[in-house]
Design an enzyme around this catalytic site. Structure first.
Site, short mmCIF file in Angstrom:
data_model
loop_
_atom_site.label_atom_id
_atom_site.label_comp_id
_atom_site.label_asym_id
_atom_site.label_seq_id
_atom_site.Cartn_x
_atom_site.Cartn_y
_atom_site.Cartn_z
CD GLU A 1 5.28 0.03 -52.04
OE1 GLU A 1 4.12 0.48 -51.98
OE2 GLU A 1 6.26 0.64 -51.57
CG HIS B 1 12.02 10.15 -43.60
ND1 HIS B 1 10.78 10.68 -43.87
CD2 HIS B 1 12.16 9.10 -44.46
CE1 HIS B 1 10.19 9.99 -44.83
NE2 HIS B 1 11.01 9.02 -45.20
CD GLU C 1 8.96 10.50 -49.42
OE1 GLU C 1 9.15 10.60 -50.65
OE2 GLU C 1 8.89 9.41 -48.81
CG HIS D 1 11.06 2.60 -47.42
ND1 HIS D 1 9.93 2.10 -46.82
CD2 HIS D 1 12.10 2.11 -46.69
CE1 HIS D 1 10.26 1.35 -45.78
NE2 HIS D 1 11.59 1.35 -45.68
CD GLU E 1 8.54 0.18 -49.08
OE1 GLU E 1 7.52 0.24 -48.38
OE2 GLU E 1 8.82 1.03 -49.94
CD GLU F 1 4.25 0.08 -46.46
OE1 GLU F 1 4.70 0.32 -47.59
OE2 GLU F 1 4.85 -0.61 -45.60
#
Length: 675
Positions: free
Chosen positions: A168, A370, A372, A441, A460, A466
């Protein structure tokens, strides 16, 4: 068809072995130098792209596979086939290469053996090592892979730092000699104008390869992500590495049109793929990033039954198939206090999972679950199969996976090391077993595994939308660099489609959990660094079979521009890059699979510009209606980002268009036949 030839060589033979692309324009030379080190060189149209580059390994206990080799035998083969991806940028893909495999043996000592295979295509090449099963090597511990990429000149390059835990980053544009470490893909432009991109394909039970420049030269070396003890790869013979890939193109857009990475992966292993379907979805994601709701339970919890029902109703009105609800499960509030969270099987007390699933089904909406992990990999793997089984039993088929945080907690691993490569593969195979599509992600980078496991829909692995909500944001040049760099690895989940670009809709929100947190500074004059028309164009340019409409539903409802997001395809018969200059601009045209419809996305960086395109790719003797969503005359990514107009015109294959793009702007066009 595969044609195989074999040749035994005298050990004194030190003449280079040569393998060329089918069109003869790309040539690879393999040779053994004076000290027995394997080397290779690459040429395009007779011009050197890579000079002599060494190959080999250092193994533990000073046991190396580097020097003192001789060629025992070589084999050549040819393959020319056509295959069809389940989901992709093209309906069919040609896989056509010439291959050279070289068998090496140590001249003296324990006669260690090493094999190297080079596959050369018209759009580049891949090469890989095979350490075969042999009497003196069974267990493998690689200290370093000594692969070199010795650029023939100081090429212009686009790269992000070689972080072992995150991709990122904003891309650097420098000369190759200024690279320090880099994550792949790394894209280059030679002085001759030829483009190259170095990456890897079929990353299987191995560590992610980054590139290292030790001396500020044009010599780049493989730098594998290590285990905690410093070993890079652990395994047994026979051991095959991923393919080291070099895409080669005359135009930057040809890199995007290349299927080299996919072709170097194994064919599809999933027999019944009827459940693998591209999907548009919306969700609560953006509200939390803006800061006025939370993933954690509490008075501002975003994932409640009431809010989920409202989002389902909104998705139904908007014509969006999927809904992602993050923070639905227990444990988010204790994520930094326990390695036994989160709970992948039980919802929070204010979220009735079964009722929400049933209500969604009644509205023809599919809930995306989701997962996480927060990096608690042993905990997740303990419950992963039960969690996937529960999803299947609920009649659902999609999971968004997350691995937030810089390091993998409790096991002291890097996200891109062999430990995590094994985990991601376990997750992918288990998801395939239960008929589940994945959007990952914080991933390990894509290397074409979606050919083998087409349930790997998108990932991702990029500095995405974001960052516009809680940092200084992404510059307008970022999204016209990604297609030529990160997207060469595979689909990218960028989460484009923000209409409230200046975040005006949060002004009436009394609660904002980010405001008092100094480590999450809000943008000065918060906004997304694009125009609205560019947000539409991103849905065409950045390929992803799962695309999010991330903004608040009220910002889409009754908005004329939202029709483009409703209409735009996700799966494609054909893809054409009409023009492009890395970091400056790009125009992509795609034909939707199984329809006659085309969609065009054009985008620019901070500079306003006009782009001329022709529509010669349309069927001849047919008339089409083009609906053009374009920047207004006064549009500007910062000063006036939401200014846009919608025009309609009749077009044919003979039509030429001038696309007028505002600074930081774009244009999105849907083209449908006139019956």
């Amino acid at each position: 068809m595969i044609l195989l030839n074999s040749c035994n060589l005298n050990s004194a033979n030190n003449e280079p072995l040569i393998v060329s692309s089918p069109d003869k324009r790309i040539q690879v030379e393999f040779l053994i130098n004076e000290d027995g080190t394997p080397e290779y060189k690459i040429f395009k149209d007779g011009k050197a792209l890579l000079d002599k580059s060494k190959l080999g390994f250092n193994l533990k206990n000073n046991f190396d596979l580097l020097t003192n080799f001789e060629i025992v035998k070589n084999e050549t083969s040819v393959l020319d086939e056509v295959w069809s991806p389940v989901v992709g940028q093209f309906r069919s893909i040609r896989n056509n290469y010439n291959e050279l495999t070289v068998f090496l043996k140590e001249k003296k000592g324990v006669e260690k053996r090493l094999e190297l295979s080079f596959r050369v295509y018209n759009d580049g090449l891949g090469f890989r090592y095979n350490i075969p099963k042999q009497p003196n090597i069974s267990k493998i511990e690689i200290v370093s892979e000594e692969t070199q990429f010795n650029l023939a000149q100081d090429f212009k390059s686009w790269w992000i730092p070689g972080d072992f835990d995150s991709y990122e980053k904003i891309y650097n544009e420098t000369r190759a000699s200024e690279i320090t470490t880099a994550n792949t893909p790394v894209t280059f432009k030679a002085n001759s104008g030829t483009y190259l991109s170095i990456h890897e394909a079929n990353l299987t039970d191995y560590s992610d390869m980054t590139l290292l420049n030790k001396a500020g030269t044009t010599l780049l070396e493989s730098n594998l992500v290590p285990w905690p003890d410093g070993i890079k790869v652990k395994g047994e013979t026979p051991l095959k590495t991923p393919w080291r890939t070099i895409q080669i193109a005359e135009q930057a857009g040809e890199l995007i049109e290349s299927n080299l990475i996919l072709n170097l992966n194994d064919p599809n292993k999933i027999e019944d793929t009827s459940w693998i379907k591209p999907m548009k979805y919306t969700g609560i994601w953006w509200t939390v990033h803006l800061g006025f709701e939370t993933f954690e339970e509490g008075p501002h919890h975003a994932a409640t039954t009431e809010k989920a029902f409202k989002m389902i109703d909104a998705a139904s009105r908007l014509g969006i198939k999927g809904l992602l609800v993050e923070g639905w499960n227990k444990g988010w509030d204790k994520r930094n206090k326990s390695t036994e969270i989160p709970d992948f099987l039980n919802a929070t007390d204010d979220y009735d999972l079964k009722a929400i699933v049933e209500y969604a089904k009644s509205k023809n909406i599919e809930l995306i679950i989701h997962h996480e992990t927060f990096g608690n990999i042993p905990h997740y793997e303990k419950y992963m199969e039960d969690a996937f089984k529960m999803i299947k039993d609920l009649g659902l088929s999609s999971v968004k996976g997350g691995y937030a945080g810089q390091n993998i907690k409790s096991v002291n691993q890097h996200k891109h090391g062999q430990y995590m490569v094994r985990h991601y593969r376990k997750q992918l195979e288990l998801a395939a077993k239960y008929g589940i599509m994945l959007d990952i992600h914080e991933p390990v980078k894509q290397t074409g595994l979606r050919r083998t496991y087409p349930n790997l829909m998108t990932v991702e692995g990029v500095r995405g939308m974001e960052f516009e909500a809680w940092t200084s944001g992404n510059p307008p040049s970022h999204t016209v660099t990604i297609p030529f760099t990160r997207m060469l690895a595979g689909p990218v989940d960028y989460n484009a489609g923000i209409f409230d670009i200046k975040f005006n809709s949060i002004d009436d929100k009394p609660f904002n959990w980010r405001k008092p947190k100094s480590n999450y500074p809000r943008n000065p004059g918060p906004s997304v660094k694009t125009t609205l028309a560019k947000q539409l164009a991103l849905h065409v340019v950045l390929f992803s079979p799962m695309q999010m409409a991330p903004d608040l539903p009220e910002n889409y409802e009754n908005h004329p521009a939202f029709k483009f997001i409703q209409d735009v395809g996700l799966d494609w018969d054909d893809t054409r890059v009409l023009n492009g200059d890395i970091g400056k601009y790009i125009t992509v045209a795609r034909k939707e699979k199984d329809t006659p419809n085309w969609f065009i996305g054009a985008m620019t960086n901070e500079g306003a510009r006009n782009l001329n395109i022709d529509l010669s790719f349309l069927d001849k003797n047919k008339k089409y209606k083009a609906t053009i969503y374009k920047d207004g005359e006064d549009a500007h990514w910062d000063n006036n980002p939401t200014s846009y107009t919608i025009d309609e015109m009749e077009v044919t294959s003979n039509t030429n268009l001038t696309l007028v793009l505002a600074a930081g702007g774009g244009q999105a066009i849907s083209i449908t036949p006139i019956n």
